[in-house]
Scaffold this active site. Structure first.
Site, short mmCIF file in Angstrom:
data_model
loop_
_atom_site.label_atom_id
_atom_site.label_comp_id
_atom_site.label_asym_id
_atom_site.label_seq_id
_atom_site.Cartn_x
_atom_site.Cartn_y
_atom_site.Cartn_z
N HIS A 191 44.27 35.61 37.81
CA HIS A 191 43.52 36.78 37.34
C HIS A 191 42.02 36.48 37.31
O HIS A 191 41.61 35.35 37.08
CB HIS A 191 44.01 37.18 35.94
CG HIS A 191 45.43 37.68 35.97
ND1 HIS A 191 46.26 37.64 34.89
CD2 HIS A 191 46.15 38.21 36.99
CE1 HIS A 191 47.44 38.14 35.25
NE2 HIS A 191 47.40 38.48 36.51
N GLU B 18 35.48 39.69 39.58
CA GLU B 18 34.57 39.22 40.64
C GLU B 18 33.45 40.22 40.89
O GLU B 18 33.67 41.44 40.82
CB GLU B 18 35.34 39.02 41.96
CG GLU B 18 36.12 37.73 42.03
CD GLU B 18 36.65 37.40 43.43
OE1 GLU B 18 37.14 36.27 43.60
OE2 GLU B 18 36.57 38.23 44.36
N HIS C 179 41.11 41.91 38.24
CA HIS C 179 42.53 41.72 38.53
C HIS C 179 43.20 41.15 37.28
O HIS C 179 42.91 40.02 36.89
CB HIS C 179 42.71 40.75 39.71
CG HIS C 179 44.14 40.42 40.00
ND1 HIS C 179 44.56 39.16 40.37
CD2 HIS C 179 45.26 41.17 39.99
CE1 HIS C 179 45.86 39.16 40.56
NE2 HIS C 179 46.32 40.37 40.34
N SER D 218 38.19 40.08 49.91
CA SER D 218 39.07 41.12 49.40
C SER D 218 38.88 42.32 50.33
O SER D 218 37.90 42.38 51.08
CB SER D 218 38.69 41.52 47.98
OG SER D 218 38.93 40.45 47.08
N HIS E 190 49.56 43.51 48.56
CA HIS E 190 48.75 43.48 47.33
C HIS E 190 47.74 42.35 47.30
O HIS E 190 46.86 42.33 46.47
CB HIS E 190 49.64 43.44 46.10
CG HIS E 190 50.13 42.07 45.70
ND1 HIS E 190 50.76 41.22 46.58
CD2 HIS E 190 50.09 41.42 44.52
CE1 HIS E 190 51.08 40.11 45.94
NE2 HIS E 190 50.68 40.19 44.71
#
Lengths: 476, 148
Positions: free
Chosen positions: A203, A206, A234, A380, A399
């Site tokens: 987790h 960012e 996250h 990402s 995901h």
């Protein structure tokens, strides 16, 4: 995993015909290289899922699939309550409603550069992360139940964010059907002071720079501009979700024979949707979804406080919030007939295409933002749901990257301090309460997220919109 | 992921075993009780070095399950709940088993971030690689994967 176990349908679709007790086929969306890198357990777990009562169409695995608990992580399966369908605690996972949200800063990376160190330090100091950390709230029993019933809406009503945030959260920030009365006192005790905490493991919060745009139309609609900086969060339902998952898994294992269910793996524990246990789990699980939504909403508020101190006037508008460990009742068309199915997504993101009525009005014609998290140091992605996705895996996509290496292997290969220094030399600032935790989460311990996203795009699960590069990572 | 300390008894020890995303914990001992105690120590070692955790405060734990394997998961999950709710780590355990019932005492102290340097939070014990049974040498082994 050996691709020869599957029949190749296309470059990115592989099928296993039902054998043994399988009721439906198993389907993996991935390219050959990704399948080769998957653990053999993915095949075993996916074909096990295909044996569960009431499963509809197929058991699906996303390109980031890896060995999970009962279901593979990256697994999707839908069940029809009217045909004896089940709900599975293992099919949702322990971290119920773990997910990602991404926020605009409106700032360019050049604006952030001189402030990066200060932002990293302040965010790390202000946002509780890691084992034993506690959040800004202590919930009374009454407030706990209100939070579990109303999710992010509860947080907004308590001053953590605005109504506009709710428009950009799945379920409008509040999962209907939550039953706090089905959540044990132990689960509530575990959560009492954990709202507004990141947790640990993979987790993070960012700061990310938008480095590439692939789909200008969707990017414009999501207000994504190259060189601008976004904030991604996250995390999930913290201790409460884990406690609910553990408690119901045990109850479902014990009750399975009484429900006439033969479990190929205890971790696949499930109960008929129409049973008292199935309904109790759904009520508790939906309460945990609300807990995760409230948690991400409070963390968002904390991040906004830091930004408004350091860059006065900055607004962090929510782009979208997705959950990737859930079971949701949704209408889907199967063989020309619309059925209300209970779709389990375990490490898979809902990816509704254009026109879906669940999307907010201003995004309905373009499709749902699909947020794919990277792993410290790697990219990402933001994707958008497609029309074809509805015919692939009940409008679902990958995901994240998915682990390629165990924590043991990672700590043998990397040292936390050296990794932090190496990432800093590449312009990525890491702040974490644990250097060992950093080593366990080394970017090299994960699969190549770009290959995963490419496969999802080519399979028509979701379409690439933008790539993000990390600038600062607050690691739990 | 610290190495098991030499307990002065080669029949009683803990180890970790790898899992792709998480971590396996295994306790070995001359009795089921000892194996359960060692598995708990292995779980603490996923988080921090047990040698740095002072066994100052006692917490009583009880659970019940229809078989040994479900009981192991319950035992570890009960410890996870106490660690999370009390913000503690534990380093000494005393387990007694009576049919389907477990009663135990765990000794530990509040988490001290500087001294314990916790790496990860253990979120739950799972049924993956779950085994409780006899070892080849006649002792007991208790193991499962924990979700981190």
């Amino acid at each position: 995993m050996n691709p020869a176990l599957f029949k190749q349908v296309s470059e990115v679709e592989w099928r296993v015909k039902p054998f043994g007790k399988m009721r439906v086929p198993a389907v993996i969306y991935a390219d050959q290289a990704l399948i080769r890198d998957m653990d053999d357990k993915v095949f075993e777990q996916l074909t096990n899922v295909a044996t569960l009562p009431g499963i509809v169409q197929a058991a699906y695995a996303m390109p980031d699939a890896h060995w999970g608990y009962g279901f593979p992580i990256g697994g999707v399966a839908a069940f029809d309550a009217d045909e004896g369908g089940v709900v599975s605690a293992g099919g949702v996972g322990f971290d119920i409603s773990c997910g990602v949200r991404t926020l605009h800063t409106g700032l360019r990376s050049a604006d952030i550069l001189p402030l990066k160190e200060r932002l990293a330090d302040r965010l790390f100091a202000h946002i509780p992360a890691g084992l034993g950390s506690t959040g800004p709230l202590r919930l009374s029993p009454h407030e706990m139940d209100a939070m579990l019933r109303c999710g992010a809406r509860w947080a907004v009503e308590h001053g953590y964010g605005s109504e506009a945030d709710l428009d950009r959260i799945e379920e409008h920030g509040c999962m209907a059907g939550a039953e706090p009365g089905q959540v044990s006192e132990q689960a509530k005790r575990r959560q009492r002071d954990e709202i507004g905490t990141l947790g640990s493991g993979n987790h993070y919060l960012e700061l990310q720079e938008i480095v590439e745009i692939y789909d200008t139309k969707a990017a414009d609609r999501f207000r994504l501009r190259q060189d601008e900086v976004v904030v991604s969060i996250h995390c999930g339902s913290r201790g409460l979700g884990h406690q609910i998952g553990s408690e119901f898994l045990k109850q479902m294992v014990i009750a399975a024979p009484g429900h006439g269910i033969e479990l190929p793996d205890r971790e696949l524990a499930c109960a008929p949707i129409q049973s008292a246990l199935g309904q109790a789990y759904l009520g508790a699980m939906r309460a945990a979804v609300n807990c995760a939504l409230a948690n991400r909403q409070v963390i968002t508020h904390l991040a906004r406080q830091v930004f408004s101190d350091i860059v006065p006037g900055t607004r962090l508008d929510l782009i979208y919030d997705v959950s990737h460990n859930t079971c949701k009742q949704e209408p889907h068309t199967v063989d020309g007939r619309t059925r209300r199915l209970y779709v389990h997504r375990k490490g898979a993101t809902r990816a509704f295409g254009p026109g879906h009525p669940a999307l907010p009005g201003d995004l309905r014609d373009i499709g749902q933002p699909v947020l794919i998290g990277g792993s410290m140091g790697t990219a990402s992605y933001i994707l958008v749901g497609t029309e074809t996705g509805a015919t692939r895996a009940f409008s679902s996509a990958c995901h994240g990257a998915g682990r390629a290496m165990s924590r043991h292997q990672a700590t043998r290969q990397w040292h936390g301090r050296a990794l932090v220094d190496e990432l800093a030399s590449r312009g990525i600032l890491i702040r974490s309460p644990s250097l060992r935790g950093v080593a366990e989460e080394a970017p090299g311990a994960y699969k190549d997220v770009s290959a995963v996203v490419e496969a999802a795009d080519r399979a028509g699960l979701a379409r690439k919109v933008a790539r993000l590069k990390p600038l600062v990572c607050i690691k739990g | 992921m610290f190495q098991a300390a030499d307990a002065g008894n080669e029949d009683e020890y803990w180890t970790h075993f790898p899992h792709q995303a998480d971590m396996g914990v295994r306790g070995v001992g001359p009795t089921r009780e000892a194996a359960f105690e060692q598995a708990a120590l292995a779980m603490t070692a996923v988080i921090a070095d047990p040698a740095r955790v002072a066994p100052d405060t006692a917490v009583a734990i009880c659970c019940e399950a229809p078989d040994d394997e479900l009981l192991l998961v319950d035992w570890l999950n009960a410890l996870i709940l106490e660690m999370a709710a009390r913000h503690m780590l534990f380093s000494r355990f005393e387990v007694s088993l009576d049919g389907p019932r477990l009663s135990a005492t765990a000794w530990g102290e509040p988490i001290d971030l500087d001294r314990h340097q916790p790496a990860v939070e253990v979120k739950g014990a799972t049924y993956t690689e779950l085994k409780v049974g006899r070892t080849a040498s006649g002792g007991w082994q208790a193991q499962c994967v924990v979700d981190v």
